[in-house]
Design an enzyme around this catalytic site. Structure first.
Site, PDB file in Angstrom:
ATOM      1  N   CYS A  70       0.881  -1.179  -0.011  1.00  0.00           N
ATOM      2  CA  CYS A  70       0.076  -0.013   0.035  1.00  0.00           C
ATOM      3  C   CYS A  70       0.742   1.228  -0.021  1.00  0.00           C
ATOM      4  O   CYS A  70       0.795   2.168   0.871  1.00  0.00           O
ATOM      5  CB  CYS A  70      -0.991  -0.181   1.183  1.00  0.00           C
ATOM      6  SG  CYS A  70       0.051  -0.320   2.722  1.00  0.00           S
ATOM      7  N   GLY A  71       1.996   1.275  -0.710  1.00  0.00           N
ATOM      8  CA  GLY A  71       2.985   2.434  -0.907  1.00  0.00           C
ATOM      9  C   GLY A  71       3.494   2.808   0.368  1.00  0.00           C
ATOM     10  O   GLY A  71       3.615   1.973   1.195  1.00  0.00           O
TER      11      GLY A  71
END
Lengths: 287, 145
Positions: free
Chosen positions: A89-90
């Site tokens: 998720c980055g």
């Protein structure tokens, strides 16, 4: 034709990855919407309970429940850290942990000790390597956090505050600004800050049953719970938004990779054909 | 017929909202019945059923039941708000949950020490392997002589 066999398999494998990232992007998008709905659903409760606290405070200004008033001296602080269970998720978790590390070091330089309550597997993995005191941990909350799963960690912090081992409790989570932006925030959880006293200057008051003094602590604990729950739900929608964006760029990147590889493949194929032709022509000329 | 607005909410979402002619709730000091135009009241709730009496669309009386495991009841002349707990609560249950969270943290710390143990074990293993390697070399050179 044997030309570019490796390139063809490479393209195939990137295409498979692209399919997965595309699917993950779409799953994250739908989960994000649901998480946002849940965030919205938790709002009426929090607002209602806030008004009730306002009234309770007005009812007996002399009574000072410890949860509402700040202690002057700060010797030990608590952090409830809300993170995700899964990655991909980055920089969502990394950004928050970096900010928290800075704060923790600040406290430690002032001679203040830090206790941590960890939610989510990522926080657990990260703070295992940091020299801090972890007093509670909860993982595998899933995409739909439930209040009952959070009560334990909150209770640890409330106990700490009541016994006087903790002088302040903060909560750290990601704030949902919009789909593209999530901002890590740290808010004060205890002492409870109830703003807008002006709005509550009314002429009537409740009948309290039993007394307002007995009711207030329970209501305050529930208020804190609703705050933590909200943070957990908001963090889920941040996770999904961040994953959606990360997976979208991964899909785009895979697309460019495939385009580049296709170009290389076609060039090699063309070169092979040209070579073969010239060999035939050369052979025919030699006969 | 006069009605009162009923709002039952929990932290996880809205449970019921609508008009009612009468509401019964299990308050801490005993069950209370709330009719429209009730005086402002604030009280804790025990686990039990909240009954909402209302006029159905056909015009006859109907009664709805909602189970709450505790919470807070707020009454104003025109509205009743039930702040329901979304989880089963009791002092000892909360304590048990807290204990569990603490235990998990301890487990994690244990894992931390085990990570250190793994690192030392790996270092020892590497040292031992290097020694064996050296011994083999010495043996080989001794044989070739």
């Amino acid at each position: 034709m044997a030309v570019g066999k490796e390139i063809r398999t490479q393209i195939k494998s990137i295409q498979n990855t692209q399919k997965i990232t595309k699917a993950m992007e779409m799953v994250a998008a739908s989960k994000m919407r649901k998480a946002q709905d849940r965030m919205e659903a938790s709002r009426p409760y929090a607002e209602e309970i806030r008004t009730v606290i306002g009234h309770l405070r007005m009812a007996n200004p002399d009574f000072k429940p410890p949860l509402l008033f700040a202690r002057e001296e700060v010797k030990r602080v608590g952090y409830i850290i809300v993170s995700t269970d899964r990655g991909l998720c980055g920089g969502l978790n990394a950004n928050m942990f970096r900010m928290l590390l800075k704060e923790i070091i600040d406290w430690q330089q002032q001679g203040v000790e830090v206790d941590l309550c960890l939610m989510g597997r990522k926080a657990r993995q990260f703070f295992r390597r940091v020299n801090v005191n972890v007093v509670a941990a909860v993982t595998d909350l899933g995409d739909i956090p439930h209040v009952r799963d959070l009560i334990g960690t909150i209770q640890v912090m409330l106990d700490g505050y009541r016994e006087g081992t903790l002088d302040r409790v903060f909560i750290a989570h990601n704030e949902f600004v919009n789909t593209m932006t999530q901002k890590p925030v740290v808010r004060t959880l205890i002492p409870v800050e109830v703003g807008d006293q002006e709005a509550l200057q009314t002429h009537w008051d409740y009948i309290y049953e039993p007394g307002a003094m007995e009711l207030l602590p329970g209501v305050l604990a529930r208020y804190i719970e609703s705050q933590v729950y909200r943070a957990a739900v908001e963090n889920v929608s941040c996770e999904m938004a961040a994953r959606m964006v990360a997976m979208k760029s991964a899909t785009d990147n895979a697309g460019t990779l495939i385009d580049d590889l296709k170009l290389v493949y076609n060039k090699a194929r063309q070169a092979a054909i040209t070579q073969e032709l010239s060999e035939i022509v050369g052979g025919a000329a030699a006969v | 017929m006069k009605t009162i607005h009923v709002h039952i909410v929990s932290a996880e979402g809205e449970i019921f909202t609508g008009e009612a002619t009468m509401v019964f709730a299990p308050a801490q000091m005993g069950e209370v019945g709330i009719a429209p135009q009730h005086a402002p009241l604030l009280t804790g709730l025990k686990p039990g059923g909240v009954r909402v009496q209302r006029q159905s669309e056909k015009g006859d009386q109907e009664e709805l039941y909602f189970y709450v495991s505790g919470g807070v009841l707020e009454v104003q002349p025109k509205s009743v708000t039930v702040l329901a707990d979304s989880a089963m609560r009791a002092k000892d249950l909360d304590e048990a949950a807290a204990e569990e969270a603490r235990k998990r943290a301890e487990e994690m710390l244990k894992e931390r020490t085990s990570a250190v143990e793994v690192a030392t074990a790996q270092a020892e293993l590497a040292a031992a392997a290097a020694q064996i390697h050296l011994l083999k070399k010495i043996k080989k050179s001794a044989q070739s002589r």
